[in-house]
Scaffold this motif. Sequence first.
Motif, PDB file in Angstrom:
ATOM      1  N   ILE A 192      14.070  40.178  59.891  1.00 15.29           N
ATOM      2  CA  ILE A 192      14.479  41.231  60.817  1.00 15.29           C
ATOM      3  C   ILE A 192      13.691  41.057  62.113  1.00 15.29           C
ATOM      4  O   ILE A 192      12.449  41.019  62.088  1.00 15.29           O
ATOM      5  CB  ILE A 192      14.207  42.639  60.235  1.00 15.29           C
ATOM      6  N   LYS A 193      14.387  40.960  63.241  1.00 18.38           N
ATOM      7  CA  LYS A 193      13.700  40.882  64.528  1.00 18.38           C
ATOM      8  C   LYS A 193      13.296  42.278  64.980  1.00 18.38           C
ATOM      9  O   LYS A 193      14.103  43.207  64.950  1.00 18.38           O
ATOM     10  CB  LYS A 193      14.589  40.227  65.584  1.00 18.38           C
ATOM     11  N   THR A 194      12.032  42.425  65.409  1.00 22.37           N
ATOM     12  CA  THR A 194      11.531  43.721  65.865  1.00 22.37           C
ATOM     13  C   THR A 194      11.314  43.689  67.366  1.00 22.37           C
ATOM     14  O   THR A 194      11.307  42.641  68.004  1.00 22.37           O
ATOM     15  CB  THR A 194      10.193  44.067  65.178  1.00 22.37           C
ATOM     16  N   LYS A 195      11.110  44.862  67.950  1.00 20.78           N
ATOM     17  CA  LYS A 195      10.849  44.968  69.390  1.00 20.78           C
ATOM     18  C   LYS A 195       9.635  44.137  69.789  1.00 20.78           C
ATOM     19  O   LYS A 195       9.609  43.488  70.830  1.00 20.78           O
ATOM     20  CB  LYS A 195      10.648  46.430  69.770  1.00 20.78           C
ATOM     21  N   GLY A 196       8.620  44.142  68.942  1.00 24.40           N
ATOM     22  CA  GLY A 196       7.413  43.389  69.251  1.00 24.40           C
ATOM     23  C   GLY A 196       7.630  41.890  69.248  1.00 24.40           C
ATOM     24  O   GLY A 196       6.885  41.144  69.881  1.00 24.40           O
ATOM     25  N   ASP A 197       8.664  41.439  68.531  1.00 27.84           N
ATOM     26  CA  ASP A 197       8.943  40.002  68.451  1.00 27.84           C
ATOM     27  C   ASP A 197       9.758  39.490  69.633  1.00 27.84           C
ATOM     28  O   ASP A 197       9.694  38.310  69.976  1.00 27.84           O
ATOM     29  CB  ASP A 197       9.712  39.681  67.160  1.00 27.84           C
ATOM     30  N   VAL A 198      10.561  40.367  70.262  1.00 24.44           N
ATOM     31  CA  VAL A 198      11.505  39.896  71.276  1.00 24.44           C
ATOM     32  C   VAL A 198      11.176  40.373  72.687  1.00 24.44           C
ATOM     33  O   VAL A 198      11.846  39.988  73.633  1.00 24.44           O
ATOM     34  CB  VAL A 198      12.948  40.333  70.921  1.00 24.44           C
ATOM     35  N   THR A 199      10.119  41.188  72.836  1.00 19.12           N
ATOM     36  CA  THR A 199       9.770  41.735  74.139  1.00 19.12           C
ATOM     37  C   THR A 199       8.435  41.175  74.588  1.00 19.12           C
ATOM     38  O   THR A 199       7.490  41.089  73.804  1.00 19.12           O
ATOM     39  CB  THR A 199       9.684  43.277  74.080  1.00 19.12           C
ATOM     40  N   VAL A 241       5.344  49.191  67.044  1.00 19.17           N
ATOM     41  CA  VAL A 241       6.248  48.307  67.766  1.00 19.17           C
ATOM     42  C   VAL A 241       6.839  47.239  66.841  1.00 19.17           C
ATOM     43  O   VAL A 241       7.942  46.744  67.079  1.00 19.17           O
ATOM     44  CB  VAL A 241       5.525  47.672  68.976  1.00 19.17           C
ATOM     45  N   PHE A 242       6.150  46.891  65.764  1.00 20.63           N
ATOM     46  CA  PHE A 242       6.655  45.897  64.822  1.00 20.63           C
ATOM     47  C   PHE A 242       7.391  46.527  63.637  1.00 20.63           C
ATOM     48  O   PHE A 242       8.001  45.827  62.841  1.00 20.63           O
ATOM     49  CB  PHE A 242       5.506  45.043  64.282  1.00 20.63           C
ATOM     50  N   ALA A 243       7.300  47.849  63.496  1.00 18.57           N
ATOM     51  CA  ALA A 243       7.786  48.482  62.272  1.00 18.57           C
ATOM     52  C   ALA A 243       9.169  49.106  62.396  1.00 18.57           C
ATOM     53  O   ALA A 243       9.891  49.215  61.403  1.00 18.57           O
ATOM     54  CB  ALA A 243       6.786  49.550  61.819  1.00 18.57           C
ATOM     55  N   THR A 244       9.555  49.543  63.588  1.00 14.09           N
ATOM     56  CA  THR A 244      10.750  50.365  63.736  1.00 14.09           C
ATOM     57  C   THR A 244      12.010  49.677  63.220  1.00 14.09           C
ATOM     58  O   THR A 244      12.798  50.267  62.468  1.00 14.09           O
ATOM     59  CB  THR A 244      10.932  50.774  65.206  1.00 14.09           C
ATOM     60  N   ALA A 245      12.233  48.425  63.618  1.00 18.45           N
ATOM     61  CA  ALA A 245      13.448  47.722  63.199  1.00 18.45           C
ATOM     62  C   ALA A 245      13.467  47.486  61.693  1.00 18.45           C
ATOM     63  O   ALA A 245      14.523  47.588  61.047  1.00 18.45           O
ATOM     64  CB  ALA A 245      13.572  46.400  63.943  1.00 18.45           C
ATOM     65  N   LEU A 246      12.308  47.166  61.117  1.00 10.17           N
ATOM     66  CA  LEU A 246      12.233  46.980  59.668  1.00 10.17           C
ATOM     67  C   LEU A 246      12.575  48.271  58.939  1.00 10.17           C
ATOM     68  O   LEU A 246      13.334  48.272  57.962  1.00 10.17           O
ATOM     69  CB  LEU A 246      10.824  46.525  59.271  1.00 10.17           C
ATOM     70  N   ARG A 247      12.015  49.375  59.428  1.00 11.59           N
ATOM     71  CA  ARG A 247      12.301  50.664  58.803  1.00 11.59           C
ATOM     72  C   ARG A 247      13.780  51.014  58.913  1.00 11.59           C
ATOM     73  O   ARG A 247      14.383  51.505  57.948  1.00 11.59           O
ATOM     74  CB  ARG A 247      11.442  51.755  59.453  1.00 11.59           C
ATOM     75  N   ASP A 254       0.292  48.415  61.151  1.00 12.73           N
ATOM     76  CA  ASP A 254       1.408  48.466  62.087  1.00 12.73           C
ATOM     77  C   ASP A 254       2.237  49.738  61.939  1.00 12.73           C
ATOM     78  O   ASP A 254       3.104  50.002  62.785  1.00 12.73           O
ATOM     79  CB  ASP A 254       2.343  47.266  61.877  1.00 12.73           C
ATOM     80  N   LEU A 255       2.009  50.515  60.878  1.00 13.55           N
ATOM     81  CA  LEU A 255       2.836  51.693  60.625  1.00 13.55           C
ATOM     82  C   LEU A 255       2.260  52.937  61.305  1.00 13.55           C
ATOM     83  O   LEU A 255       1.092  53.279  61.100  1.00 13.55           O
ATOM     84  CB  LEU A 255       2.936  51.970  59.119  1.00 13.55           C
ATOM     85  N   PRO A 256       3.074  53.645  62.102  1.00 15.04           N
ATOM     86  CA  PRO A 256       2.626  54.939  62.631  1.00 15.04           C
ATOM     87  C   PRO A 256       2.287  55.883  61.488  1.00 15.04           C
ATOM     88  O   PRO A 256       2.808  55.755  60.375  1.00 15.04           O
ATOM     89  CB  PRO A 256       3.843  55.436  63.416  1.00 15.04           C
ATOM     90  N   ALA A 257       1.397  56.837  61.768  1.00 16.57           N
ATOM     91  CA  ALA A 257       0.935  57.729  60.707  1.00 16.57           C
ATOM     92  C   ALA A 257       2.034  58.657  60.202  1.00 16.57           C
ATOM     93  O   ALA A 257       2.049  59.036  59.030  1.00 16.57           O
ATOM     94  CB  ALA A 257      -0.253  58.560  61.206  1.00 16.57           C
ATOM     95  N   LYS A 258       2.955  59.031  61.071  1.00 18.32           N
ATOM     96  CA  LYS A 258       4.019  59.947  60.660  1.00 18.32           C
ATOM     97  C   LYS A 258       5.045  59.204  59.824  1.00 18.32           C
ATOM     98  O   LYS A 258       5.648  58.232  60.282  1.00 18.32           O
ATOM     99  CB  LYS A 258       4.682  60.587  61.884  1.00 18.32           C
ATOM    100  N   GLN A 259       5.267  59.650  58.600  1.00 19.20           N
ATOM    101  CA  GLN A 259       6.171  58.976  57.671  1.00 19.20           C
ATOM    102  C   GLN A 259       7.579  59.554  57.775  1.00 19.20           C
ATOM    103  O   GLN A 259       7.775  60.762  57.649  1.00 19.20           O
ATOM    104  CB  GLN A 259       5.648  59.140  56.237  1.00 19.20           C
ATOM    105  N   PRO A 260       8.604  58.712  58.018  1.00 15.06           N
ATOM    106  CA  PRO A 260       9.982  59.216  58.062  1.00 15.06           C
ATOM    107  C   PRO A 260      10.390  59.830  56.729  1.00 15.06           C
ATOM    108  O   PRO A 260      10.025  59.322  55.657  1.00 15.06           O
ATOM    109  CB  PRO A 260      10.808  57.953  58.348  1.00 15.06           C
ATOM    110  N   VAL A 274       4.488  48.424  51.116  1.00 15.82           N
ATOM    111  CA  VAL A 274       5.853  48.135  50.695  1.00 15.82           C
ATOM    112  C   VAL A 274       6.638  49.436  50.782  1.00 15.82           C
ATOM    113  O   VAL A 274       6.330  50.408  50.094  1.00 15.82           O
ATOM    114  CB  VAL A 274       5.902  47.574  49.261  1.00 15.82           C
ATOM    115  N   GLU A 275       7.642  49.432  51.656  1.00 17.23           N
ATOM    116  CA  GLU A 275       8.379  50.655  51.960  1.00 17.23           C
ATOM    117  C   GLU A 275       9.805  50.563  51.449  1.00 17.23           C
ATOM    118  O   GLU A 275      10.463  49.523  51.590  1.00 17.23           O
ATOM    119  CB  GLU A 275       8.362  50.885  53.475  1.00 17.23           C
TER     120      GLU A 275
END
Length: 334
Positions: A36-43, A55-61, A78-84, A213-214
């Motif tokens: 999965i390409k993330t924002k951190g990988d392509v910007t 920045v690396f977690a959003t696309a994976l989530r 890499d994970l923000p503290a707030k859990q979806p 592992v999410e």
Amino acid sequence: MAYRIGTRGSALATTQTQWVANAMTTADTAFEQVIIKTKGDVTTGSLANLGGTGVFATALRQAVINGEVDLAVHSLKDLPAKQPAELRIAAIPERADYRDALCAADGMTLDTLPKGAKIGTGSPRRVAQLLALRPDLEMVDIRGNVHTRLARVKGYEHHHDNAPAAAGSPKGDLDAVVLACAGIDRLGLDWAITQRIDPEIMLPAPGQGALAVEVSAEKALDAPLATALADHDQLAARLEATAERALLETLEAGCAAPLGGLARFNGTSLHLDAIVSAMDGSKTIRREATTTIAIEAITDATLATAYQLGVEVAKMMIDDGADLLPPGPARGNR
């Protein structure tokens, strides 16, 4: 049952993900990596200014939420503290080395680096703590994969002529870089480390050295997968991560200064040490606390105790003025 396991495409991410997949493979489970390409990988640009943690977690989530993959493996830091609400951190395997690594020319350490040495890092947390220790150092913002960063150290560039470094990136222009020990170790590049920095000198990012592992809330109930995940949810790593992420979550509500935090569980107690720093290193606030946890299994009550420890230390720091320190660029503790 075959499961799709989402990962970033970097050498480190795929190595970590394959390690998790191998560990969880049983007669009832098999895993296939999905990149999965993330924002951190392509910007391009500073990671902190791109958004720091997350920045690396959003696309994976989102891939997990959309059902494109069944689970995802993250570096926990890499994970923000707030859990979806839709997702669960279903396993935190045994933690690797949580320390920061100095990779320096000529075997140098923080004590022996010359005055004005150029140090590369993309982490405001590392910048702030290094300048508090050595205000004479020149900090250089860098990014890229591990090989790309190591190739910027004088004398290291020839080690990476055939490694996956970014095309056209500078080589040999820095005296040292600071990275996470865990990532370097996982890639078999520990020869590059000239100093594993003691947490008494520099506290790591919350979650550093740990993997997460999410899964979706629905997949968390899938019997073969749930069993494999539970078998690899390590007690000490889970308790330490809970305290560190509670610290991060509480401080994010009112403090944007670079943050370091490390919890350690010894079987009878959980200790949390934390620091916030002005970006220029001119002021730091460091506090710690310990709570008793004598257990052999993860329970809601013990997780609540670990969480409360993080909240307690964060509130101590806010009471001491952590919220008044000048902010770093976004929340970039990495």
